[in-house]
Design a protein around this motif. Structure first.
Motif, PDB file in Angstrom:
ATOM      1  N   GLN A 173       0.831  -1.212   0.000  1.00 42.35           N
ATOM      2  CA  GLN A 173       0.000   0.000   0.000  1.00 42.35           C
ATOM      3  C   GLN A 173       0.865   1.262   0.000  1.00 42.35           C
ATOM      4  O   GLN A 173       0.608   2.196  -0.747  1.00 42.35           O
ATOM      5  N   ALA A 174       1.887   1.281   0.836  1.00 41.79           N
ATOM      6  CA  ALA A 174       2.764   2.456   0.907  1.00 41.79           C
ATOM      7  C   ALA A 174       3.493   2.662  -0.421  1.00 41.79           C
ATOM      8  O   ALA A 174       3.624   3.792  -0.895  1.00 41.79           O
ATOM      9  N   LYS A 200       3.054   5.924  -3.005  1.00 45.03           N
ATOM     10  CA  LYS A 200       4.206   6.705  -3.456  1.00 45.03           C
ATOM     11  C   LYS A 200       4.387   6.605  -4.968  1.00 45.03           C
ATOM     12  O   LYS A 200       5.307   7.181  -5.534  1.00 45.03           O
ATOM     13  N   ASP A 201       3.499   5.832  -5.623  1.00 43.78           N
ATOM     14  CA  ASP A 201       3.536   5.632  -7.071  1.00 43.78           C
ATOM     15  C   ASP A 201       4.885   5.069  -7.523  1.00 43.78           C
ATOM     16  O   ASP A 201       5.473   5.533  -8.503  1.00 43.78           O
ATOM     17  N   LEU A 202       5.357   4.071  -6.786  1.00 42.42           N
ATOM     18  CA  LEU A 202       6.615   3.401  -7.118  1.00 42.42           C
ATOM     19  C   LEU A 202       6.334   1.988  -7.622  1.00 42.42           C
ATOM     20  O   LEU A 202       5.449   1.312  -7.101  1.00 42.42           O
ATOM     21  N   SER A 203       7.095   1.558  -8.591  1.00 46.50           N
ATOM     22  CA  SER A 203       7.039   0.162  -9.015  1.00 46.50           C
ATOM     23  C   SER A 203       7.845  -0.667  -8.023  1.00 46.50           C
ATOM     24  O   SER A 203       8.647  -0.134  -7.242  1.00 46.50           O
ATOM     25  N   GLN A 204       7.639  -1.966  -8.059  1.00 45.55           N
ATOM     26  CA  GLN A 204       8.464  -2.843  -7.221  1.00 45.55           C
ATOM     27  C   GLN A 204       9.934  -2.689  -7.592  1.00 45.55           C
ATOM     28  O   GLN A 204      10.799  -2.693  -6.717  1.00 45.55           O
ATOM     29  N   GLU A 205      10.201  -2.543  -8.855  1.00 41.94           N
ATOM     30  CA  GLU A 205      11.588  -2.395  -9.311  1.00 41.94           C
ATOM     31  C   GLU A 205      12.218  -1.120  -8.766  1.00 41.94           C
ATOM     32  O   GLU A 205      13.358  -1.124  -8.305  1.00 41.94           O
ATOM     33  N   ALA A 206      11.475  -0.013  -8.803  1.00 38.16           N
ATOM     34  CA  ALA A 206      11.999   1.257  -8.295  1.00 38.16           C
ATOM     35  C   ALA A 206      12.247   1.180  -6.790  1.00 38.16           C
ATOM     36  O   ALA A 206      13.277   1.653  -6.296  1.00 38.16           O
ATOM     37  N   GLU A 236       8.197 -11.011  -3.452  1.00 39.61           N
ATOM     38  CA  GLU A 236       7.937 -12.107  -2.516  1.00 39.61           C
ATOM     39  C   GLU A 236       7.563 -11.575  -1.135  1.00 39.61           C
ATOM     40  O   GLU A 236       6.703 -12.142  -0.459  1.00 39.61           O
ATOM     41  N   VAL A 237       8.192 -10.488  -0.725  1.00 38.88           N
ATOM     42  CA  VAL A 237       7.861  -9.871   0.564  1.00 38.88           C
ATOM     43  C   VAL A 237       6.427  -9.347   0.526  1.00 38.88           C
ATOM     44  O   VAL A 237       5.643  -9.581   1.449  1.00 38.88           O
ATOM     45  N   GLU A 238       6.059  -8.656  -0.548  1.00 35.00           N
ATOM     46  CA  GLU A 238       4.709  -8.093  -0.666  1.00 35.00           C
ATOM     47  C   GLU A 238       3.630  -9.165  -0.692  1.00 35.00           C
ATOM     48  O   GLU A 238       2.511  -8.919  -0.298  1.00 35.00           O
ATOM     49  N   ARG A 239       3.965 -10.346  -1.165  1.00 33.19           N
ATOM     50  CA  ARG A 239       3.000 -11.444  -1.193  1.00 33.19           C
ATOM     51  C   ARG A 239       3.028 -12.267   0.090  1.00 33.19           C
ATOM     52  O   ARG A 239       2.266 -13.228   0.228  1.00 33.19           O
ATOM     53  N   LEU A 268      10.918   4.025   1.411  1.00 32.29           N
ATOM     54  CA  LEU A 268       9.569   4.584   1.265  1.00 32.29           C
ATOM     55  C   LEU A 268       9.368   5.868   2.054  1.00 32.29           C
ATOM     56  O   LEU A 268       8.351   6.544   1.901  1.00 32.29           O
ATOM     57  N   GLY A 269      10.303   6.189   2.924  1.00 27.65           N
ATOM     58  CA  GLY A 269      10.170   7.389   3.740  1.00 27.65           C
ATOM     59  C   GLY A 269       9.136   7.252   4.840  1.00 27.65           C
ATOM     60  O   GLY A 269       8.488   8.228   5.217  1.00 27.65           O
TER      61      GLY A 269
END
Length: 84
Positions: free
Chosen positions: A20-21, A25-31, A45-48, A65-66
């Motif tokens: 969600q965070a 922040k409109d970030l891709s997993q890669e970013a 894998e962490v997000e899942r 993510l700040g």
């Protein structure tokens, strides 16, 4: 407190809050992975909730993510983020 937050494991709470965070922040997993110095596959894998993440890597993701690590472990964080 909702049933989902009462019964969710800390790993799943972290996974949900991380996703969600990142999206807010409109970030891709890669970013996010690049900013944290981790691989995109690892972040996925962490997000899942598939990865038993170390506290050090949790801190890296929170910093990228700040947000605080406490925020990512807070079962009620989603509600607060949705209202901001």
């Amino acid at each position: 407190m909702s049933k989902a937050s009462v019964h969710a494991s800390p790993r799943l709470v972290f996974a949900r809050n991380l996703r969600q965070a990142r999206r807010l922040k409109d970030l891709s997993q890669e970013a996010l992975a690049l900013q944290a110095g981790l691989s995109r596959t690892y972040v996925s894998e962490v997000e899942r909730g598939m990865r038993n993440i170390s506290i050090d890597n949790m801190g890296l993701l929170a910093d990228a993510l700040g947000v605080t690590l406490g925020d990512l472990l807070d079962a009620n964080m989603l509600k607060r983020l949705a209202t901001n």
